[in-house]
Scaffold this active site. Sequence first.
Site, PDB file in Angstrom:
ATOM      1  N   SER A 446       0.837  -1.196   0.000  1.00 37.47           N
ATOM      2  CA  SER A 446       0.000   0.000   0.000  1.00 37.47           C
ATOM      3  C   SER A 446       0.877   1.253   0.000  1.00 37.47           C
ATOM      4  O   SER A 446       1.706   1.432  -0.886  1.00 37.47           O
ATOM      5  CB  SER A 446      -0.961  -0.039   1.197  1.00 37.47           C
ATOM      6  OG  SER A 446      -1.913   0.995   1.126  1.00 37.47           O
ATOM      7  N   ASP A 498      -8.660  -4.300  -6.695  1.00 41.17           N
ATOM      8  CA  ASP A 498      -8.095  -3.425  -5.675  1.00 41.17           C
ATOM      9  C   ASP A 498      -8.336  -1.953  -6.009  1.00 41.17           C
ATOM     10  O   ASP A 498      -7.957  -1.467  -7.075  1.00 41.17           O
ATOM     11  CB  ASP A 498      -6.590  -3.710  -5.576  1.00 41.17           C
ATOM     12  CG  ASP A 498      -5.922  -2.923  -4.468  1.00 41.17           C
ATOM     13  OD1 ASP A 498      -6.593  -2.099  -3.825  1.00 41.17           O
ATOM     14  OD2 ASP A 498      -4.724  -3.142  -4.242  1.00 41.17           O
TER      15      ASP A 498
END
Length: 664
Positions: A446, A498
Amino acid sequence: MPGLVVFGRRWAIGSDDFVLPGAFELFVRLVWWIGILALYTVHKGQFNCPGGGLLHSYLLVLLILLASIICALSALVYVSMQGTISNPGPRKSLPKLLYTRLLLYLPEFIWAVVGAVWVTDSSVHCEKTVINVIIGTVIASWVIIIFTIIGVVIVFDPLGGKKTFYLTDSVNRNLESSQSGQLLYNVKNTATRVWEKRIRLLCCCIVQDDDHRVAFTSIAELFRAYFSDTDLVPSDIAAGLTLLHQEQDKMESCPKEPEEVLCHSPSSLVTDDLDIELENAAHYMLFAAAAYGWPYYIYTNPFTALCKLNGDCCGTRPTDTDITGSDRRNFHFGSILRITGLQYRDFIHISFHNKIYEIPFFVALDHKKETIVVAVRGTLSFEDILTDLSADCEDLTLEDVLENGFVHKGITQAANYIYRKLINDGILNQAFSIAPEYKLVIVGHSLGGGTASILAIMLRNSFPTLRCYAFSPPGGLLSKSLADYTKHFIVSVIVGKDLVARLSMPNMEDLKRRIVRIVANCNRPKYQILLRGCWYEVFGGDPDNFPTELDGRNQDALTQPLLAEESLMVHRSPSYNALEDESHLNSPPQYPHLYLPGKIIHIVEESSSRRLCSSDMKYTARWSNETVFSSILISPKMITDHMPDVVLKALNSLSQEHASCISC
């Protein structure tokens, strides 16, 4: 679509948003009215007790008041059900009904006070059942009043009293004149201050310094610019996301060629390269996940983690000079040891220090792969969120690198912080003095993946054999030239749909335009869209085929203005005008395009069973390119596909499948 205008200001609620809350209150009021009526009928003629006269009058007035409220609510719900999101004409009488309903709160409040005084009067000695019912009535009245006040606070728009300028063909304004320019500047400045106050309120629990204040202003400007040209209320956005999800599922169900197709048939060399990278990614994802410390370890081991960590809290650990930042009871370091399987002596440096633009990381020796691993933590605090949201672009200029370009500002500053620690504090020199033959690998998930990628670009000249594995990095990270440059040493791993990997300002602008278009053209009332959408998200089924508002209708019929919202419908926002002017949708982008770093491995989940309780999942992986992630996909898994445990599970599944194939 426009926000409702009452009391001379705009509110963050639409005229079609009263159906569901109104129906719920209507049900409560009906049950309440029937109960009071039954009580009055049963005890009629039995109000001779001390205080009974007042009780008799109280119940009569309460029955009349509840009947009036029920009538007002019924009319309010019925009118709110009419029309569509973009055709509020049938709801033009709603503001008057809303004024009537709000006016009834005054006698209800007075009667709630009267009831409270009556039940607390010690001289009242009526039947206990009656007293309990009156107490329940008083409590119900106060609960409804309190929830109404909370609702008003939630839908209050601080900018609702300000004039908003919408440029339309029918209204020509000379914004270059000093008066108009100053007025527009004041509106923008006020909007920025409102967003800044909201961000400060959300971050009130953290210590704020000059970096925070600069970040607050930058993020506020970003939000102000993004929402300035729309007149959507939150329920419009929810309806739009629901419609987009169903439209997307319909398109995916149609037979078509895969989005990600290699220009040539996959050769054995390409397949072998993918298998090797998947095996490496599965190994290094453990380090990226371990950087989250005890929150990740407890999340993945909810029943045993605390017991194990409590047993480790007094265990051996590196000297204090090896660890910076707070790690109470050794929980963070104990979790890292258990997740990675390393020994404490394998760690060169661990930093738990966390501020805006300064994120935790650790440096460790990986003897299995003979590498020095720098693992950067992802988003886990308010400071990290502020770093993520500092999404302005800035130039990245490096010596001997021709592919200079734009990068994400907040993530670049985080990478600069770690770069200074690694180089200026001699951390990497210390690591290579211990294992000079090892290679450098940088990993992160991330925010950590984005930071690791930019850090890898900074260290590339000093360490030519460097490799970087970025798991679920943010989509708006590097300009095209830098993204192409990183394909030689960075591998990005993306799972499914995602959201973060597709998150960039151009993609957000595209999502906004898609929401406005599909919401404005849908020919169903909003409450039907939301109810059908909730059913679809929870229970599945076939996507609904929503007809469009433009089918067989002329433009005059589509723009009947709601009386109280007429001014907002006349001065419509540019996004609304975009529905009529296709050229506006194709206007030059306001934000530069930023892309994912390096070569991209896209992992897709394929269910081998359609049963809800089935956990038998199969994953497939293929090389992809950045254009596949140029649009945000709406799905219940858009968040879960980003989670580190899901990424690790997918990589381990593919790695084990490859190992079993080799053994066969």
